[in-house]
Design a protein around this motif. Sequence first.
Motif, short mmCIF file in Angstrom:
data_model
loop_
_atom_site.label_atom_id
_atom_site.label_comp_id
_atom_site.label_asym_id
_atom_site.label_seq_id
_atom_site.Cartn_x
_atom_site.Cartn_y
_atom_site.Cartn_z
N PRO A 24 73.50 7.83 -32.16
CA PRO A 24 73.45 8.41 -30.83
C PRO A 24 71.95 7.91 -30.33
N SER A 25 72.00 7.43 -28.93
CA SER A 25 71.08 6.86 -28.29
C SER A 25 70.55 7.98 -27.07
N ALA A 26 71.49 8.73 -26.70
CA ALA A 26 71.17 10.00 -25.60
C ALA A 26 72.25 10.82 -25.67
N MET A 27 71.92 12.16 -25.12
CA MET A 27 73.02 13.05 -24.92
C MET A 27 72.62 13.90 -23.89
N TYR A 84 78.08 15.15 -23.87
CA TYR A 84 78.22 13.92 -23.85
C TYR A 84 77.00 13.11 -24.51
N ILE A 85 77.63 12.02 -25.43
CA ILE A 85 76.69 11.77 -26.53
C ILE A 85 76.73 10.06 -26.26
N ILE A 105 71.23 9.42 -20.23
CA ILE A 105 72.19 10.15 -19.45
C ILE A 105 71.86 11.30 -18.97
N ALA A 106 72.56 11.75 -17.71
CA ALA A 106 72.22 13.01 -17.19
C ALA A 106 73.20 13.16 -15.99
N PHE A 107 73.38 14.42 -15.80
CA PHE A 107 74.26 14.81 -14.51
C PHE A 107 73.39 15.45 -13.69
N ASP A 108 73.76 15.40 -12.07
CA ASP A 108 73.31 15.88 -11.28
C ASP A 108 73.97 17.13 -10.83
N LYS A 109 73.32 17.80 -9.71
CA LYS A 109 74.15 19.33 -9.39
C LYS A 109 75.43 18.96 -8.52
N ASP A 110 75.70 17.68 -8.24
CA ASP A 110 77.18 17.45 -7.72
C ASP A 110 78.09 16.59 -8.74
N MET A 111 77.62 16.73 -9.91
CA MET A 111 78.52 16.40 -11.07
C MET A 111 78.52 14.65 -11.11
#
Length: 289
Positions: free
Chosen positions: A213-216, A226-227, A261-267
């Motif tokens: 794993p490099s980010a989650m 999400y990995i 990796i990241a989600f924003d408020k609009d998915m």
Amino acid sequence: MKYIYIAFFYILVMVVSFFGAYSCQNPNGKYTSPKGYNFDKPDKFNMPSSLLEISGIAFYKNSSDTIYSIQDEDGKLFRQKWDVKKQKNMKFASKGDFEDLAIFNERFFVLKSNGAIFTFPFSEAIKEESENVKETKHLIPKAEYESLYADPTNNQLYVLCKSCPVDKKKKQVTGYILDYKAELDSIVPADSFKLDLNQIKAVNPKLKASLSPSAMTKNPKTNEWYILSSANKLLVITDEKWNIKSVHKLNSSTFNQPEGIAFDKDMNLFISNEGDEVTDGNVIKFKYR
């Protein structure tokens, strides 16, 4: 009859062209996308040279107006607007191997590869150097780590092993849960968990049962994990209890070295890629459909 043959010929050409184009984007059908996203159509934002080795990314309250990021070697927090190369930065530590970034409780949390976590107030992001940095060591066993997630719903931090002695010669990846005591500004160990890598082959028999794993991050709509694995070029999706639900092979032409990796408020889903001698570091955005 001649016109029927001509029409058939043109239809055949169109079908062959379509599948030929598709196969270029998706050779052998081995590259797939998670539900709601199309990994064949990224919106790419190339980073300046200072972020060639971009690693973790994060958003403040899930707003992607400003991208906060770190890079592998310098103890600096970077911030910039989407599609604006000019960045500003704040020093929080000397040089080191910094891997992932999270924001919650009005604080930044930065994971070092040895498992140490640096914290400092969000309000200091606009300064040249933070005056209130706290480094917490020995929270988790000595090993190599690259993945950090902060959950504001339960005030907990999640850290995944990239390479840990406890996982050696075992088809598993160990993770650790840490409690953040906001009133004391302290982080304490809470629990651990494991991913059963044999589930990768159960989902896709063509893949090896291995993961570095490099980010989650956590999908805020489904609560799925999400990995990312840069070394394996994989995106692994699990349920809340770390059971692997799907595995997506990543195309190296799009995902050079996925490290954040990241989600924003609009998915919308954002993934950062470290660059190399011929490729810029970048952040790629996948719009939620």
